[in-house]
Design a protein around this motif. Structure first.
Motif, mmCIF file in Angstrom:
data_model
loop_
_atom_site.group_PDB
_atom_site.id
_atom_site.type_symbol
_atom_site.label_atom_id
_atom_site.label_comp_id
_atom_site.label_asym_id
_atom_site.label_seq_id
_atom_site.Cartn_x
_atom_site.Cartn_y
_atom_site.Cartn_z
ATOM 1 N N ALA A 52 -1.635 26.805 28.248
ATOM 2 C CA ALA A 52 -0.510 27.622 28.693
ATOM 3 C C ALA A 52 0.401 28.066 27.550
ATOM 4 C CB ALA A 52 0.309 26.845 29.726
ATOM 5 N N ARG A 53 0.302 27.410 26.414
ATOM 6 C CA ARG A 53 1.186 27.757 25.296
ATOM 7 C C ARG A 53 0.893 29.163 24.791
ATOM 8 N NH1 ARG A 53 -0.018 23.213 21.289
ATOM 9 N NH2 ARG A 53 -0.228 25.030 19.973
ATOM 10 N N THR A 54 1.946 29.889 24.514
ATOM 11 C CA THR A 54 1.742 31.236 23.971
ATOM 12 C C THR A 54 1.436 31.183 22.480
ATOM 13 O OG1 THR A 54 4.125 31.435 23.644
ATOM 14 C CG2 THR A 54 3.202 32.350 25.676
ATOM 15 N N ASP A 55 1.825 30.109 21.809
ATOM 16 C CA ASP A 55 1.548 29.998 20.374
ATOM 17 C C ASP A 55 0.232 29.273 20.105
ATOM 18 O OD1 ASP A 55 2.482 27.550 21.279
ATOM 19 O OD2 ASP A 55 3.472 27.056 19.392
ATOM 20 N N ASN A 56 -0.589 29.160 21.118
ATOM 21 C CA ASN A 56 -1.899 28.536 20.990
ATOM 22 C C ASN A 56 -2.749 29.375 20.033
ATOM 23 O OD1 ASN A 56 -4.488 27.570 21.313
ATOM 24 N ND2 ASN A 56 -4.350 27.411 23.531
ATOM 25 N N PRO A 57 -3.283 28.776 18.967
ATOM 26 C CA PRO A 57 -4.082 29.538 18.002
ATOM 27 C C PRO A 57 -5.289 30.232 18.635
ATOM 28 C CG PRO A 57 -3.580 27.361 17.131
ATOM 29 C CD PRO A 57 -3.107 27.376 18.545
ATOM 30 N N ALA A 58 -5.913 29.606 19.599
ATOM 31 C CA ALA A 58 -7.076 30.217 20.250
ATOM 32 C C ALA A 58 -6.673 31.474 21.015
ATOM 33 C CB ALA A 58 -7.741 29.213 21.190
ATOM 34 N N VAL A 59 -5.526 31.415 21.686
ATOM 35 C CA VAL A 59 -5.039 32.576 22.434
ATOM 36 C C VAL A 59 -4.668 33.699 21.465
ATOM 37 C CG1 VAL A 59 -3.191 33.411 23.942
ATOM 38 C CG2 VAL A 59 -4.255 31.198 24.386
ATOM 39 N N GLN A 60 -4.029 33.334 20.366
ATOM 40 C CA GLN A 60 -3.662 34.343 19.370
ATOM 41 C C GLN A 60 -4.895 34.989 18.748
ATOM 42 O OE1 GLN A 60 -1.108 32.260 16.650
ATOM 43 N NE2 GLN A 60 0.684 32.479 17.974
ATOM 44 N N GLU A 61 -5.902 34.176 18.442
ATOM 45 C CA GLU A 61 -7.129 34.734 17.880
ATOM 46 C C GLU A 61 -7.809 35.666 18.876
ATOM 47 O OE1 GLU A 61 -11.444 33.469 15.982
ATOM 48 O OE2 GLU A 61 -10.286 31.977 17.074
ATOM 49 N N GLN A 62 -7.869 35.256 20.129
ATOM 50 C CA GLN A 62 -8.477 36.099 21.166
ATOM 51 C C GLN A 62 -7.750 37.432 21.260
ATOM 52 O OE1 GLN A 62 -11.218 35.424 22.861
ATOM 53 N NE2 GLN A 62 -11.184 37.132 24.282
ATOM 54 N N ARG A 63 -6.430 37.384 21.222
ATOM 55 C CA ARG A 63 -5.631 38.613 21.298
ATOM 56 C C ARG A 63 -5.908 39.514 20.101
ATOM 57 N NH1 ARG A 63 -0.420 36.476 21.839
ATOM 58 N NH2 ARG A 63 -1.054 35.846 23.900
ATOM 59 N N THR A 64 -5.987 38.929 18.908
ATOM 60 C CA THR A 64 -6.267 39.699 17.698
ATOM 61 C C THR A 64 -7.654 40.343 17.768
ATOM 62 O OG1 THR A 64 -4.883 38.195 16.416
ATOM 63 C CG2 THR A 64 -6.436 39.556 15.190
ATOM 64 N N LEU A 65 -8.634 39.584 18.223
ATOM 65 C CA LEU A 65 -9.988 40.120 18.351
ATOM 66 C C LEU A 65 -10.026 41.272 19.350
ATOM 67 C CD1 LEU A 65 -11.977 36.754 18.410
ATOM 68 C CD2 LEU A 65 -11.937 38.419 16.549
ATOM 69 N N GLN A 66 -9.338 41.099 20.467
ATOM 70 C CA GLN A 66 -9.288 42.155 21.485
ATOM 71 C C GLN A 66 -8.644 43.428 20.924
ATOM 72 O OE1 GLN A 66 -10.190 41.949 24.882
ATOM 73 N NE2 GLN A 66 -11.078 39.943 24.579
ATOM 74 N N GLU A 67 -7.549 43.255 20.192
ATOM 75 C CA GLU A 67 -6.872 44.418 19.605
ATOM 76 C C GLU A 67 -7.782 45.133 18.607
ATOM 77 O OE1 GLU A 67 -3.303 42.791 17.957
ATOM 78 O OE2 GLU A 67 -2.369 42.529 19.928
ATOM 79 N N ARG A 68 -8.512 44.369 17.827
ATOM 80 C CA ARG A 68 -9.423 44.961 16.838
ATOM 81 C C ARG A 68 -10.560 45.727 17.538
ATOM 82 N NH1 ARG A 68 -9.488 46.918 12.033
ATOM 83 N NH2 ARG A 68 -11.238 46.333 10.734
ATOM 84 N N LEU A 69 -11.096 45.156 18.614
ATOM 85 C CA LEU A 69 -12.131 45.857 19.373
ATOM 86 C C LEU A 69 -11.607 47.168 19.943
ATOM 87 C CD1 LEU A 69 -13.774 42.879 21.289
ATOM 88 C CD2 LEU A 69 -14.916 44.380 19.650
ATOM 89 N N LEU A 70 -10.395 47.122 20.485
ATOM 90 C CA LEU A 70 -9.809 48.345 21.042
ATOM 91 C C LEU A 70 -9.537 49.373 19.955
ATOM 92 C CD1 LEU A 70 -7.430 46.853 23.752
ATOM 93 C CD2 LEU A 70 -9.684 47.887 24.043
ATOM 94 N N TRP A 71 -9.202 48.926 18.757
ATOM 95 C CA TRP A 71 -8.992 49.841 17.638
ATOM 96 C C TRP A 71 -10.301 50.580 17.333
ATOM 97 C CZ3 TRP A 71 -11.090 50.639 12.854
ATOM 98 C CH2 TRP A 71 -10.383 51.499 12.006
ATOM 99 N N PHE A 72 -11.390 49.839 17.267
ATOM 100 C CA PHE A 72 -12.684 50.478 17.020
ATOM 101 C C PHE A 72 -13.025 51.456 18.133
ATOM 102 C CE2 PHE A 72 -13.814 47.313 13.768
ATOM 103 C CZ PHE A 72 -14.469 48.132 12.862
ATOM 104 N N LYS A 73 -12.714 51.104 19.356
ATOM 105 C CA LYS A 73 -13.000 51.994 20.479
ATOM 106 C C LYS A 73 -12.196 53.289 20.359
ATOM 107 C CE LYS A 73 -13.658 51.966 25.442
ATOM 108 N NZ LYS A 73 -14.988 52.551 25.337
ATOM 109 N N ARG A 74 -10.915 53.177 20.013
ATOM 110 C CA ARG A 74 -10.052 54.365 19.898
ATOM 111 C C ARG A 74 -10.455 55.269 18.742
ATOM 112 N NH1 ARG A 74 -5.521 50.716 20.147
ATOM 113 N NH2 ARG A 74 -5.261 50.228 22.328
ATOM 114 N N PHE A 75 -10.826 54.664 17.611
ATOM 115 C CA PHE A 75 -11.074 55.442 16.403
ATOM 116 C C PHE A 75 -12.554 55.515 16.036
ATOM 117 C CE2 PHE A 75 -6.708 53.880 16.037
ATOM 118 C CZ PHE A 75 -6.041 55.088 15.884
ATOM 119 N N SER A 76 -13.427 55.352 17.010
ATOM 120 C CA SER A 76 -14.866 55.345 16.723
ATOM 121 C C SER A 76 -15.334 56.655 16.088
ATOM 122 C CB SER A 76 -15.664 55.046 17.987
ATOM 123 O OG SER A 76 -15.476 56.060 18.946
#
Length: 119
Positions: A52-76
């Motif tokens: 439940a922690r928002t500062d959980n490293p796993a949650v932060q990494e997942q969010r970063t990975l998701q953002e990077r995937l969406l970046w590739f999708k937008r700028f493909s």
């Protein structure tokens, strides 16, 4: 609770002849409750707090990975060759269901395709 272990434990308690059937069942219930309170509940609470922690490293990494995937999708179109653009044929909903390992694998493939395009 009912089950094989409970029945066997009740038989052991009854064989001692100190306990009657009703007492044996209550003894088993008390032991299970004690085990839960001492061992399982603290671990369960720790697990829930970590998830439940928002500062959980796993949650932060997942969010970063998701953002990077969406970046590739937008700028493909700008960063990938035509033949590699099919790698971004995933929906946002699909990407949000991927675990970290799947996201990392997809990103590795997209980054390799980007390097090829830049050459």
């Amino acid at each position: 609770m009912k089950g094989c272990a409970t029945k066997e434990w009740r038989q052991v308690l009854q064989s001692r002849k100190r306990y009657q059937s009703k007492d044996a069942v209550s003894q088993v219930a008390q032991m299970i409750t004690a085990i839960w309170e001492v061992l399982c509940e603290p671990l369960w609470e720790l697990r829930n707090n970590i998830l439940a922690r928002t500062d959980n490293p796993a949650v932060q990494e997942q969010r970063t990975l998701q953002e990077r995937l969406l970046w590739f999708k937008r700028f493909s179109v700008q960063v990938l060759a035509q033949r590699h653009r099919r790698l971004t044929d995933f929906t946002i909903e699909e990407a949000s269901r991927w675990n970290r390992k799947q996201c990392r694998k997809k990103l590795k493939t997209l980054e390799m395709a980007w390097e090829i395009y830049e050459i």
